[in-house]
Every structure is written in structure tokens, then in C-alpha cells.
Design a protein around this motif. Sequence first.
Motif, PDB file in Angstrom:
ATOM      1  N   PRO A 109     -30.231  -8.744 -38.833  1.00 29.93           N
ATOM      2  CA  PRO A 109     -29.210  -9.633 -39.112  1.00 29.93           C
ATOM      3  C   PRO A 109     -27.768  -8.922 -39.188  1.00 29.93           C
ATOM      4  O   PRO A 109     -27.704  -7.723 -39.467  1.00 29.93           O
ATOM      5  N   GLN A 110     -26.757  -9.485 -38.955  1.00 27.03           N
ATOM      6  CA  GLN A 110     -25.340  -9.189 -38.998  1.00 27.03           C
ATOM      7  C   GLN A 110     -24.577  -9.431 -40.294  1.00 27.03           C
ATOM      8  O   GLN A 110     -23.662  -8.761 -40.635  1.00 27.03           O
ATOM      9  N   GLY A 111     -25.099 -10.436 -40.945  1.00 30.49           N
ATOM     10  CA  GLY A 111     -24.535 -10.985 -42.294  1.00 30.49           C
ATOM     11  C   GLY A 111     -25.465 -11.787 -43.049  1.00 30.49           C
ATOM     12  O   GLY A 111     -26.580 -11.925 -43.057  1.00 30.49           O
ATOM     13  N   ALA A 112     -24.850 -12.466 -43.939  1.00 28.75           N
ATOM     14  CA  ALA A 112     -25.730 -12.991 -45.153  1.00 28.75           C
ATOM     15  C   ALA A 112     -26.499 -12.152 -45.708  1.00 28.75           C
ATOM     16  O   ALA A 112     -26.359 -10.952 -45.849  1.00 28.75           O
ATOM     17  N   PHE A 113     -27.987 -12.553 -46.485  1.00 26.34           N
ATOM     18  CA  PHE A 113     -28.720 -11.514 -47.131  1.00 26.34           C
ATOM     19  C   PHE A 113     -30.334 -12.063 -46.723  1.00 26.34           C
ATOM     20  O   PHE A 113     -30.906 -12.054 -47.591  1.00 26.34           O
ATOM     21  N   TYR A 114     -30.302 -12.379 -45.537  1.00 24.92           N
ATOM     22  CA  TYR A 114     -31.882 -12.773 -45.163  1.00 24.92           C
ATOM     23  C   TYR A 114     -32.233 -12.238 -44.059  1.00 24.92           C
ATOM     24  O   TYR A 114     -31.568 -11.896 -43.063  1.00 24.92           O
ATOM     25  N   LEU A 115     -33.614 -11.926 -43.899  1.00 23.16           N
ATOM     26  CA  LEU A 115     -34.178 -11.431 -42.601  1.00 23.16           C
ATOM     27  C   LEU A 115     -34.955 -12.691 -42.161  1.00 23.16           C
ATOM     28  O   LEU A 115     -35.410 -13.526 -42.799  1.00 23.16           O
ATOM     29  N   PHE A 116     -34.931 -12.901 -40.811  1.00 22.75           N
ATOM     30  CA  PHE A 116     -35.781 -14.072 -40.251  1.00 22.75           C
ATOM     31  C   PHE A 116     -36.571 -13.531 -39.276  1.00 22.75           C
ATOM     32  O   PHE A 116     -36.356 -13.894 -38.106  1.00 22.75           O
ATOM     33  N   PRO A 117     -37.761 -12.772 -39.627  1.00 19.40           N
ATOM     34  CA  PRO A 117     -38.611 -12.251 -38.458  1.00 19.40           C
ATOM     35  C   PRO A 117     -39.607 -13.372 -37.982  1.00 19.40           C
ATOM     36  O   PRO A 117     -39.891 -14.245 -38.607  1.00 19.40           O
ATOM     37  N   ASN A 118     -39.891 -13.390 -36.611  1.00 20.57           N
ATOM     38  CA  ASN A 118     -40.722 -14.006 -36.104  1.00 20.57           C
ATOM     39  C   ASN A 118     -42.160 -13.368 -36.282  1.00 20.57           C
ATOM     40  O   ASN A 118     -42.580 -12.119 -36.089  1.00 20.57           O
ATOM     41  N   VAL A 119     -43.137 -14.342 -36.892  1.00 22.80           N
ATOM     42  CA  VAL A 119     -44.431 -13.918 -37.352  1.00 22.80           C
ATOM     43  C   VAL A 119     -45.563 -14.781 -36.746  1.00 22.80           C
ATOM     44  O   VAL A 119     -46.543 -14.729 -37.448  1.00 22.80           O
ATOM     45  N   SER A 120     -45.193 -15.148 -35.725  1.00 23.30           N
ATOM     46  CA  SER A 120     -46.234 -16.259 -34.810  1.00 23.30           C
ATOM     47  C   SER A 120     -47.433 -15.308 -34.555  1.00 23.30           C
ATOM     48  O   SER A 120     -48.501 -15.582 -34.721  1.00 23.30           O
ATOM     49  N   GLU A 121     -47.093 -14.196 -33.903  1.00 22.40           N
ATOM     50  CA  GLU A 121     -48.571 -13.371 -33.513  1.00 22.40           C
ATOM     51  C   GLU A 121     -49.099 -12.666 -34.850  1.00 22.40           C
ATOM     52  O   GLU A 121     -50.242 -12.491 -34.920  1.00 22.40           O
ATOM     53  N   THR A 122     -48.348 -12.462 -35.867  1.00 18.36           N
ATOM     54  CA  THR A 122     -48.639 -11.992 -37.278  1.00 18.36           C
ATOM     55  C   THR A 122     -49.903 -12.834 -37.685  1.00 18.36           C
ATOM     56  O   THR A 122     -50.859 -12.446 -38.205  1.00 18.36           O
ATOM     57  N   ALA A 123     -49.369 -14.050 -37.670  1.00 19.23           N
ATOM     58  CA  ALA A 123     -50.258 -15.210 -38.163  1.00 19.23           C
ATOM     59  C   ALA A 123     -51.569 -15.147 -37.427  1.00 19.23           C
ATOM     60  O   ALA A 123     -52.862 -15.374 -37.733  1.00 19.23           O
ATOM     61  N   LYS A 124     -51.608 -15.358 -36.104  1.00 14.26           N
ATOM     62  CA  LYS A 124     -52.543 -15.201 -35.284  1.00 14.26           C
ATOM     63  C   LYS A 124     -53.463 -13.965 -35.447  1.00 14.26           C
ATOM     64  O   LYS A 124     -54.786 -14.098 -35.505  1.00 14.26           O
ATOM     65  N   LEU A 125     -52.778 -12.618 -35.577  1.00 12.37           N
ATOM     66  CA  LEU A 125     -53.584 -11.593 -35.749  1.00 12.37           C
ATOM     67  C   LEU A 125     -54.406 -11.642 -37.199  1.00 12.37           C
ATOM     68  O   LEU A 125     -55.564 -10.965 -37.290  1.00 12.37           O
ATOM     69  N   ALA A 126     -53.613 -12.344 -38.102  1.00 15.85           N
ATOM     70  CA  ALA A 126     -54.231 -12.228 -39.412  1.00 15.85           C
ATOM     71  C   ALA A 126     -55.397 -13.463 -39.544  1.00 15.85           C
ATOM     72  O   ALA A 126     -55.947 -13.696 -40.646  1.00 15.85           O
ATOM     73  N   GLY A 127     -55.693 -14.190 -38.459  1.00 15.35           N
ATOM     74  CA  GLY A 127     -56.694 -15.332 -38.724  1.00 15.35           C
ATOM     75  C   GLY A 127     -56.043 -16.651 -38.991  1.00 15.35           C
ATOM     76  O   GLY A 127     -56.887 -17.535 -39.275  1.00 15.35           O
ATOM     77  N   TYR A 128     -54.701 -16.912 -39.055  1.00  9.10           N
ATOM     78  CA  TYR A 128     -54.176 -18.121 -39.372  1.00  9.10           C
ATOM     79  C   TYR A 128     -53.663 -18.850 -38.201  1.00  9.10           C
ATOM     80  O   TYR A 128     -53.555 -18.433 -37.064  1.00  9.10           O
ATOM     81  N   SER A 129     -53.727 -20.205 -38.308  1.00  8.15           N
ATOM     82  CA  SER A 129     -53.549 -21.100 -37.320  1.00  8.15           C
ATOM     83  C   SER A 129     -52.138 -21.369 -37.077  1.00  8.15           C
ATOM     84  O   SER A 129     -51.411 -21.731 -36.185  1.00  8.15           O
ATOM     85  N   ASN A 130     -51.234 -21.118 -38.189  1.00  9.08           N
ATOM     86  CA  ASN A 130     -49.834 -21.349 -38.158  1.00  9.08           C
ATOM     87  C   ASN A 130     -49.050 -20.602 -39.211  1.00  9.08           C
ATOM     88  O   ASN A 130     -49.784 -19.817 -40.161  1.00  9.08           O
ATOM     89  N   VAL A 131     -47.879 -20.401 -39.238  1.00  9.95           N
ATOM     90  CA  VAL A 131     -47.045 -19.613 -39.870  1.00  9.95           C
ATOM     91  C   VAL A 131     -47.045 -20.054 -41.347  1.00  9.95           C
ATOM     92  O   VAL A 131     -47.024 -19.391 -42.408  1.00  9.95           O
ATOM     93  N   ASP A 132     -47.027 -21.468 -41.592  1.00 10.87           N
ATOM     94  CA  ASP A 132     -46.853 -21.912 -42.941  1.00 10.87           C
ATOM     95  C   ASP A 132     -48.357 -21.531 -43.569  1.00 10.87           C
ATOM     96  O   ASP A 132     -48.268 -21.150 -44.832  1.00 10.87           O
ATOM     97  N   GLU A 133     -49.435 -21.208 -42.960  1.00 10.99           N
ATOM     98  CA  GLU A 133     -50.674 -20.774 -43.761  1.00 10.99           C
ATOM     99  C   GLU A 133     -50.453 -19.515 -43.921  1.00 10.99           C
ATOM    100  O   GLU A 133     -51.021 -19.084 -45.136  1.00 10.99           O
ATOM    101  N   LEU A 134     -49.855 -18.601 -43.118  1.00 12.72           N
ATOM    102  CA  LEU A 134     -49.655 -17.233 -43.336  1.00 12.72           C
ATOM    103  C   LEU A 134     -48.646 -17.098 -44.673  1.00 12.72           C
ATOM    104  O   LEU A 134     -49.014 -16.361 -45.590  1.00 12.72           O
ATOM    105  N   ALA A 135     -47.710 -17.783 -44.941  1.00 10.22           N
ATOM    106  CA  ALA A 135     -46.992 -17.776 -45.911  1.00 10.22           C
ATOM    107  C   ALA A 135     -47.685 -18.072 -47.167  1.00 10.22           C
ATOM    108  O   ALA A 135     -47.204 -17.484 -48.201  1.00 10.22           O
ATOM    109  N   ALA A 136     -48.327 -19.113 -47.234  1.00 11.38           N
ATOM    110  CA  ALA A 136     -49.204 -19.416 -48.485  1.00 11.38           C
ATOM    111  C   ALA A 136     -50.083 -18.383 -48.637  1.00 11.38           C
ATOM    112  O   ALA A 136     -50.427 -18.152 -49.821  1.00 11.38           O
ATOM    113  N   GLY A 137     -50.838 -17.663 -47.822  1.00 14.65           N
ATOM    114  CA  GLY A 137     -51.720 -16.606 -47.987  1.00 14.65           C
ATOM    115  C   GLY A 137     -51.047 -15.368 -48.482  1.00 14.65           C
ATOM    116  O   GLY A 137     -51.381 -14.785 -49.416  1.00 14.65           O
ATOM    117  N   LEU A 138     -49.680 -15.217 -48.119  1.00 15.04           N
ATOM    118  CA  LEU A 138     -48.704 -14.048 -48.648  1.00 15.04           C
ATOM    119  C   LEU A 138     -48.527 -14.246 -50.161  1.00 15.04           C
ATOM    120  O   LEU A 138     -48.433 -13.388 -50.965  1.00 15.04           O
TER     121      LEU A 138
END
Length: 396
Positions: free
Chosen positions: A318-347
Motif C-alpha cells: 500500500p501507498q497510504g492509509a494503514f491497511y494491508l489488503f492481501p489476496n488470500v484466495s489461494e491461501t484458503a484453498k491450500l488450507a482446505g477452506y472453500s472460501n476466504v470468509d472461512e479462512l478468516a473465521a479459522g484464523l
Amino acid sequence: MKLAKRVAALTPSSTLAITAKAKELKAQGLDVIGLGAGEPDFNTPENILDAAKKSMEEGQTKYTPSAGLPSLRNAVVDKLERDQGLTYKTNEIFIGTGAKHALYTLFQAILDEGDEVLIPTPYWVSYPEQVRLADGTPVYIEGKEENQFKITPEQIKAAVNERTKAIVLNSPSNPTGMIYSPEELQAIGDVCLENDLLIVSDEIYEKLVYHGNKHISIAQLSPELKKQTIIINGVSKSHSMTGWRIGYAAGDEGIIKAMTNLASHSTSNPTTTAQFAAIEAYNGPQNAVEEMRDAFEGRLDAIYDRLLEIPGLTCIKPQGAFYLFPNVSETAKLAGYSNVDELAAGLLENALVAVVPGSGFGAPDNIRLSYATSEAALTEAVKRMKEYVEARVKHS
């Protein structure tokens, strides 16, 4: 009792919801690291606290004009001239109970049923809901990741029709942290002028820019664009005053008057003590603003490369604000989740790290992480995320 349709269809703020869930788990004694909150972790600067105390001691605790104290509107006028070379009159300034309230009041003042508002995705969670509450229709334009999540003039042209009333621009952006260049803004502005679109320019993160990047308001580019733009800003992020609830709108006198009339029947006026604090925020020393900016830049640099070590994760810096906004669609798949919302809940449930799913921002492949917390907490949070994902990958 049956609720009104306008509230029955509302979805709660995903950022506030995840923060509330994290606090609930903390209250149970769990060591949760919350990366969901959209507020600086610094206290409000001492000179601003002193100004608030002084105003109370002097008896400044009564009603003010609905548009805000004249002295605060003058302070905003001076700030816009000093920081951006923009000239406004006090009757072109509306002080709201936070920038969110200023936005809400603006949409209530300009939209009728069926009016459309163009909203780039990813978007701040409240834009579409506020448009709907004003009987308007949000129309989404995808800010593609390969274009740094930014929209193009061609996309705007394709989305405009006779019902299009306004467009929202947010630079630096929540949630992506991306900044529009002057050239990009000019090209977008030309399309807006051609189609008589009101430009709602949310500039709440203007002071939080990093690595030589600069914030430019689209209103700075020409008198025509200034006339067509309503600037939304406030002291929440720049001066660590989220709880004080002071924001403003700057723009067309007729729109500002309509917003003021509406506020006179809803909020009466922003909190008087908070207004005196905001006067000091704009008129007083600005060294604390720069100190916070420096700290956020340091945290971003410290955590960014570590974040990229998480399997499957990609992230534009990022160039400003104070957030990172990573794409974790592949991360969710690798971790065995069907979507990113499930990954966030798991985290949250297993790694005890609270992140905000990107679905709330119109970007279901991403998550938002706030680095408005200590570097030690950030380092530990990313460590937990990495270990949790790696363990899931190993056993999937």
C-alpha cells in the motif's frame, strides 16, 4: 413490531463486527490479536486534550450552529488553503459528527429514489449502505487488482446512464491503501464533467501516505472540478481522534445548506467540546501527525515481507492509509477452506488473529489487516497466521 424496510435490509459493518468478536474472545481470557480496527493506536495529542479541557472549564458546553462552530469552519477553511491551496468560504463547510455522518448527510441531501451512485470496488463498507438508506442505488465498478485496485475512465463511461448522480472516490483508499495519481484523477474528472457527475472525494487518510507518495485532491486540479466536488475529511485518522466524532464536508454552498438543514433536525450539532478539540487539531502544532505517519510507515516496512511468506498469499504494497489488503484466495484453498470468509473465521478461532474478510468490501478474495497496532503485535500476528496456514497445508 415490523421494522422499516430501510433498516431490515441493512448489513452490519464487517469491521465493527470482527472487532466486537475479537473483544468478546479477549474477555474470555484468550490472547487475541486484533487487526480489524480502523483507528490509530496512539492517544489524541496532548495539546488537543488540553484545548478540550479548557473549553469545558470556560463553560463552552452549549449548543452550537448546526453546521458547526464558525471558528471550526474557519479552521477547516484555513487547513484546505494551507494544505491543498483550495479556497472555500465558511458557508461552504459543514461540520458533521464524524466523516461518516458527513457522508450520510450528503447522500440524504442529494439522492432521490432511483438515483445511482458509482462506487469503485473494493469499497469502504458503509458507502453502499448509506446510498441505499437514501433510497439510491449503488452501482459497482471493479477496481482490478492488476490496476492497483483503481478504476479507469473507460469503466466510468460504461457505467454512466441518465440515472447516475454521483461517484465516490477514496484516495488513499480503505481498504487497499492505493492512491490515485494527478493524471489518473484528471482523466476521471474529465468524464465526470462530461456527464455532470457529482464527485464525492473521501480524503480521510490524506495525511497517511508513505515512501514519497503524495495525496492530491481531485478538487485541486481545476476550478471546474472543485465546483463539481464535495470533499469529505476529518480529524479521526490524521490526529488519532476517532472517538471525538468530528468530520467535515466542503463544497457547493447549496448542498452544504441542505446538509445543514437536515442536521438541524437530526443531530442539532456536533459535540461542542469535540469541536473545540478539532479547532486545536487544525490550528495547533502538527508534529504529532507526522510522528504517527512515520510510525505507520515503519510498521508497514517491518511487516510487509513477513506477510508474503504465508503460503499462497500475494499483496500489493500500500501507498497510504494503514491497511494491508492481501489476496488470500489461494491461501484458503491450500488450507482446505472453500472460501476466504472461512479462512478468516479459522484464523480468529484457532490462531487468535482477527482480520476482516474482503467480502465486506466487495472483494471476496482478500482480507484486510490493519497495521495500526504495535510492531510486536503485528509480528506475532503474522507468525501465528503463517504457522496456522502451514499446519493446515501439511495436514490437508
